[in-house]
Motif scaffolding. Sequence first.
Motif, PDB file in Angstrom:
ATOM      1  N   LEU A  92      19.779  -4.121  -9.006  1.00  0.00           N
ATOM      2  CA  LEU A  92      18.925  -4.455 -10.151  1.00  0.00           C
ATOM      3  C   LEU A  92      17.532  -3.840 -10.021  1.00  0.00           C
ATOM      4  CD1 LEU A  92      19.965  -8.190 -10.615  1.00  0.00           C
ATOM      5  CD2 LEU A  92      20.479  -6.289 -12.170  1.00  0.00           C
ATOM      6  N   LEU A  93      16.984  -3.846  -8.803  1.00  0.00           N
ATOM      7  CA  LEU A  93      15.674  -3.223  -8.583  1.00  0.00           C
ATOM      8  C   LEU A  93      15.741  -1.718  -8.830  1.00  0.00           C
ATOM      9  CD1 LEU A  93      14.487  -5.155  -5.400  1.00  0.00           C
ATOM     10  CD2 LEU A  93      13.631  -5.411  -7.739  1.00  0.00           C
ATOM     11  N   ASP A  94      16.809  -1.078  -8.358  1.00  0.00           N
ATOM     12  CA  ASP A  94      17.000   0.358  -8.607  1.00  0.00           C
ATOM     13  C   ASP A  94      17.080   0.636 -10.100  1.00  0.00           C
ATOM     14  OD1 ASP A  94      16.994   1.084  -5.942  1.00  0.00           O
ATOM     15  OD2 ASP A  94      19.182   1.076  -5.760  1.00  0.00           O
ATOM     16  N   GLU A  95      17.846  -0.170 -10.821  1.00  0.00           N
ATOM     17  CA  GLU A  95      17.996   0.025 -12.269  1.00  0.00           C
ATOM     18  C   GLU A  95      16.675  -0.177 -12.999  1.00  0.00           C
ATOM     19  OE1 GLU A  95      21.129  -2.594 -13.514  1.00  0.00           O
ATOM     20  OE2 GLU A  95      22.652  -1.489 -12.384  1.00  0.00           O
ATOM     21  N   ALA A  96      15.806  -1.036 -12.457  1.00  0.00           N
ATOM     22  CA  ALA A  96      14.506  -1.294 -13.068  1.00  0.00           C
ATOM     23  C   ALA A  96      13.485  -0.213 -12.731  1.00  0.00           C
ATOM     24  CB  ALA A  96      13.987  -2.665 -12.623  1.00  0.00           C
ATOM     25  N   GLY A  97      13.889   0.729 -11.856  1.00  0.00           N
ATOM     26  CA  GLY A  97      12.996   1.836 -11.530  1.00  0.00           C
ATOM     27  C   GLY A  97      12.131   1.616 -10.306  1.00  0.00           C
ATOM     28  N   TRP A  98      12.389   0.560  -9.546  1.00  0.00           N
ATOM     29  CA  TRP A  98      11.618   0.322  -8.335  1.00  0.00           C
ATOM     30  C   TRP A  98      12.022   1.339  -7.283  1.00  0.00           C
ATOM     31  CZ3 TRP A  98       9.997  -5.196  -6.762  1.00  0.00           C
ATOM     32  CH2 TRP A  98       9.594  -5.905  -7.880  1.00  0.00           C
ATOM     33  N   ARG A  99      11.028   1.930  -6.611  1.00  0.00           N
ATOM     34  CA  ARG A  99      11.289   2.904  -5.548  1.00  0.00           C
ATOM     35  C   ARG A  99      10.446   2.558  -4.325  1.00  0.00           C
ATOM     36  NH1 ARG A  99      10.741   5.778 -10.019  1.00  0.00           N
ATOM     37  NH2 ARG A  99       8.615   6.387  -9.551  1.00  0.00           N
ATOM     38  N   PHE A 100      11.113   2.272  -3.220  1.00  0.00           N
ATOM     39  CA  PHE A 100      10.410   2.021  -1.966  1.00  0.00           C
ATOM     40  C   PHE A 100      10.017   3.327  -1.296  1.00  0.00           C
ATOM     41  CE2 PHE A 100      12.502  -2.057  -2.453  1.00  0.00           C
ATOM     42  CZ  PHE A 100      11.527  -2.942  -2.039  1.00  0.00           C
ATOM     43  N   PHE A 101      10.739   4.408  -1.625  1.00  0.00           N
ATOM     44  CA  PHE A 101      10.515   5.698  -0.978  1.00  0.00           C
ATOM     45  C   PHE A 101      10.407   6.792  -2.038  1.00  0.00           C
ATOM     46  CE2 PHE A 101      13.274   3.051   1.686  1.00  0.00           C
ATOM     47  CZ  PHE A 101      12.423   2.865   2.762  1.00  0.00           C
ATOM     48  N   ASP A 102       9.682   7.850  -1.719  1.00  0.00           N
ATOM     49  CA  ASP A 102       9.629   9.010  -2.598  1.00  0.00           C
ATOM     50  C   ASP A 102      11.041   9.576  -2.710  1.00  0.00           C
ATOM     51  OD1 ASP A 102       6.899   8.594  -2.485  1.00  0.00           O
ATOM     52  OD2 ASP A 102       6.509  10.284  -1.150  1.00  0.00           O
ATOM     53  N   ASP A 103      11.440   9.935  -3.928  1.00  0.00           N
ATOM     54  CA  ASP A 103      12.742  10.562  -4.108  1.00  0.00           C
ATOM     55  C   ASP A 103      12.701  11.503  -5.300  1.00  0.00           C
ATOM     56  OD1 ASP A 103      13.010   9.009  -6.439  1.00  0.00           O
ATOM     57  OD2 ASP A 103      14.391   7.582  -5.529  1.00  0.00           O
ATOM     58  N   ALA A 104      13.838  11.996  -5.734  1.00  0.00           N
ATOM     59  CA  ALA A 104      13.911  12.954  -6.841  1.00  0.00           C
ATOM     60  C   ALA A 104      13.379  12.366  -8.149  1.00  0.00           C
ATOM     61  CB  ALA A 104      15.348  13.430  -7.020  1.00  0.00           C
ATOM     62  N   GLY A 134      10.723  10.446  -8.386  1.00  0.00           N
ATOM     63  CA  GLY A 134       9.274  10.328  -8.331  1.00  0.00           C
ATOM     64  C   GLY A 134       8.810   9.686  -7.044  1.00  0.00           C
ATOM     65  N   PRO A 135       7.504   9.477  -6.940  1.00  0.00           N
ATOM     66  CA  PRO A 135       6.961   8.873  -5.733  1.00  0.00           C
ATOM     67  C   PRO A 135       7.289   7.379  -5.671  1.00  0.00           C
ATOM     68  CG  PRO A 135       5.227   9.180  -7.334  1.00  0.00           C
ATOM     69  CD  PRO A 135       6.468   9.814  -7.909  1.00  0.00           C
ATOM     70  N   ALA A 136       7.190   6.826  -4.474  1.00  0.00           N
ATOM     71  CA  ALA A 136       7.390   5.391  -4.307  1.00  0.00           C
ATOM     72  C   ALA A 136       6.408   4.650  -5.204  1.00  0.00           C
ATOM     73  CB  ALA A 136       7.177   5.004  -2.854  1.00  0.00           C
ATOM     74  N   ASN A 137       6.869   3.562  -5.813  1.00  0.00           N
ATOM     75  CA  ASN A 137       5.991   2.790  -6.686  1.00  0.00           C
ATOM     76  C   ASN A 137       5.888   1.335  -6.234  1.00  0.00           C
ATOM     77  OD1 ASN A 137       8.506   1.916  -7.464  1.00  0.00           O
ATOM     78  ND2 ASN A 137       8.339   2.593  -9.573  1.00  0.00           N
ATOM     79  N   ILE A 138       6.302   1.069  -5.001  1.00  0.00           N
ATOM     80  CA  ILE A 138       6.197  -0.252  -4.399  1.00  0.00           C
ATOM     81  C   ILE A 138       5.436  -0.097  -3.088  1.00  0.00           C
ATOM     82  CG2 ILE A 138       7.467  -2.167  -3.373  1.00  0.00           C
ATOM     83  CD1 ILE A 138       9.809  -1.361  -5.182  1.00  0.00           C
TER      84      ILE A 138
END
Length: 52
Positions: free
Chosen positions: A15-27, A29-33
């Motif tokens: 659910l966090l992934d689907e909401a766009g939460w990113r713990f790490f930089d990836d393709a 975009g940059p981490a946003n948590i």
Amino acid sequence: MGKKEAAARIKINRLLDEAGWRFFDDANGPANIVLEPNTKITETQINDLEDA
């Protein structure tokens, strides 16, 4: 960890992934948590904790 807890963690992570939460930089975009201000942790470091 019980099976119910593991299933709940997987569901929450999805659910966090689907909401766009990113713990790490990836393709996407940059981490946003931020876990700790001015602290950068890598996915490798997290994975190493699981192996300990």
